[in-house]
Design a protein around this motif. Sequence first.
Motif, short mmCIF file in Angstrom:
data_model
loop_
_atom_site.label_atom_id
_atom_site.label_comp_id
_atom_site.label_asym_id
_atom_site.label_seq_id
_atom_site.Cartn_x
_atom_site.Cartn_y
_atom_site.Cartn_z
N PHE A 1 1.51 -1.29 0.15
CA PHE A 1 0.26 -0.26 0.02
C PHE A 1 0.41 1.13 -0.08
N PHE A 2 2.05 1.31 0.57
CA PHE A 2 2.42 2.43 0.65
C PHE A 2 3.88 2.93 -0.10
N SER A 3 4.07 1.99 -1.07
CA SER A 3 4.80 2.04 -2.07
C SER A 3 3.49 2.43 -3.67
N THR A 4 3.00 2.49 -3.63
CA THR A 4 1.82 3.09 -4.88
C THR A 4 1.49 3.93 -3.73
N PHE A 5 1.18 4.26 -2.50
CA PHE A 5 0.74 6.09 -1.89
C PHE A 5 1.96 6.55 -2.59
N VAL A 6 3.39 6.07 -2.46
CA VAL A 6 4.08 6.60 -2.94
C VAL A 6 4.14 7.41 -4.31
N LYS A 7 3.72 7.04 -4.97
CA LYS A 7 3.91 6.94 -6.53
C LYS A 7 2.77 7.75 -6.65
N ASP A 8 2.07 7.54 -5.98
CA ASP A 8 0.21 8.49 -6.19
C ASP A 8 0.55 9.85 -6.24
N HIS A 9 0.83 10.07 -4.26
CA HIS A 9 1.16 11.40 -4.26
C HIS A 9 2.33 11.96 -4.11
N PHE A 10 2.98 11.59 -3.73
CA PHE A 10 4.12 12.22 -3.40
C PHE A 10 5.12 13.13 -4.77
N ASN A 11 4.83 13.11 -5.58
CA ASN A 11 5.22 13.97 -6.24
C ASN A 11 4.85 15.71 -6.69
N LEU A 12 3.19 15.55 -6.43
CA LEU A 12 2.08 16.58 -5.93
C LEU A 12 2.53 16.94 -4.75
N THR A 13 2.58 16.14 -3.51
CA THR A 13 3.05 16.53 -2.58
C THR A 13 4.06 17.43 -1.95
N PHE A 14 5.16 17.48 -2.86
CA PHE A 14 6.15 17.62 -2.52
C PHE A 14 6.21 19.24 -3.72
N ALA A 15 5.37 19.16 -4.49
CA ALA A 15 4.93 20.59 -5.96
C ALA A 15 3.88 21.48 -4.82
N LYS A 16 3.35 20.66 -3.80
CA LYS A 16 2.43 21.86 -3.08
C LYS A 16 3.50 22.18 -1.30
N ALA A 17 4.19 21.56 -1.22
CA ALA A 17 5.16 22.15 -0.55
C ALA A 17 6.02 23.05 -1.07
N GLY A 18 6.42 23.27 -2.07
CA GLY A 18 7.56 24.19 -2.85
C GLY A 18 8.28 24.01 -3.29
N PRO A 19 9.18 25.20 -3.83
CA PRO A 19 10.44 24.03 -4.18
C PRO A 19 12.01 24.31 -2.65
N LYS A 20 12.51 23.70 -2.68
CA LYS A 20 13.67 24.20 -1.62
C LYS A 20 14.46 24.46 -2.00
N ALA A 21 15.76 24.89 -0.98
CA ALA A 21 16.78 24.85 -1.60
C ALA A 21 17.75 23.95 -1.93
N ASN A 22 18.87 24.17 -3.47
CA ASN A 22 19.34 22.85 -3.89
C ASN A 22 18.59 21.97 -4.29
N GLN A 23 16.95 22.56 -5.10
CA GLN A 23 16.28 21.63 -5.77
C GLN A 23 16.23 20.26 -5.22
N SER A 24 16.09 20.35 -3.66
CA SER A 24 16.23 18.78 -2.76
C SER A 24 14.89 18.07 -2.41
N ARG A 25 14.54 17.60 -2.60
CA ARG A 25 13.33 16.65 -2.41
C ARG A 25 13.03 15.68 -1.13
N ILE A 26 13.31 16.61 0.00
CA ILE A 26 12.99 15.32 1.24
C ILE A 26 12.21 16.01 1.94
N PHE A 27 11.75 14.30 2.88
CA PHE A 27 11.11 14.53 3.41
C PHE A 27 10.71 13.98 4.64
N VAL A 28 10.39 14.15 6.10
CA VAL A 28 10.79 13.16 7.59
C VAL A 28 9.84 12.07 7.93
N MET A 29 9.74 10.99 7.90
CA MET A 29 8.61 10.37 8.57
C MET A 29 9.92 8.94 9.20
N ASP A 30 8.34 8.39 10.13
CA ASP A 30 9.12 7.73 11.62
C ASP A 30 9.19 6.28 10.75
#
Length: 310
Positions: A235-264
């Motif tokens: 489920f989580f691997s499918t969730f990453v493919k379906d939602h993460f790109n849009l979530t990074f876009a909503k979070a806005g651009p970051k320094a050095n064009q980094s795409r880093i996220f935090v989770m437990d």
Amino acid sequence: MRRKITPLQKAYALVQLETGNYSIRQVARKTRISKSSVHRISKDRSNLLHNNGVSKVKRKPGRKPKINERQKRMLLRSIKRLRQRNVNFTSTDLLRDAGLDPAIASRRTITRYLNSWGYFFMQSRKKGLLTDKDKKLRLKHAKAMRGILKEWPDYYTQHISFYLDGVSFVHKYNPMLEATKPKARVWRKKGEGLNITAKGSKELAGGRRFHLIVAVAYEKGVVLCEPYEQMNAQFFSTFVKDHFNLTFAKAGPKANQSRIFVMDNDPSQTSIMSMQAIHDIEADFHRLPSRSQDLNPPENVFHIVKVFDP
């Protein structure tokens, strides 16, 4: 109303008792205080002379303790054993495990001993304790992050895109009944959890449950909120493919064009399948230290060093 004996009267009585051959009745008549007071002053004077001028008040012995020192040590060892097997135990269970006769002391007596050792019958907690390995792992992570924050002070605000976590809401049909159940309270010390682990308990209260995956970004608030039924690697691997790109876009651009996220470090979210899906979308996972068995330091303490290495 009793008259207070003045220091002058007490000194005059002491002089009469020490220098003159007067009886207690005569000294009482001369100093105008009662015979019992003169007797008490005389007794205090004798105690001071006997103890080299140091007043020693003999305390009343009181009743003998119901449990001796050896039995106290047996009870302390039993507490550790019972907490490893089952944190919910009574004073009778404690005496039985220690091999002592329950008739030697009442429940209130055992409770007083437990309180004196720092144990109280308090509400149970879902969060656990930290082992020594967990503390060392967190210290290692903190030292590594201190070095990164010296070079990039805005790392958490300008490099981290969002924080991802799963939350659950449980509808309790009768909260009062749940709170008064025997398992709702345990013998524990203040600030102490249930098990010796950094991970919280998976045993939720009874009732309907509603699970959500929520992502929170700096200065953006909630950028993702999706319900789910069961968390697993597929489920989580499918969730990453379906939602993460849009979530990074909503979070806005970051320094050095980094795409880093935090989770437990949920095992299903850090499985091989899930990490492969994160790698496929060219994202990086900032791993926070969790249970010592989940991580294998020093190689896997965090996944951000490779991003900033020249």
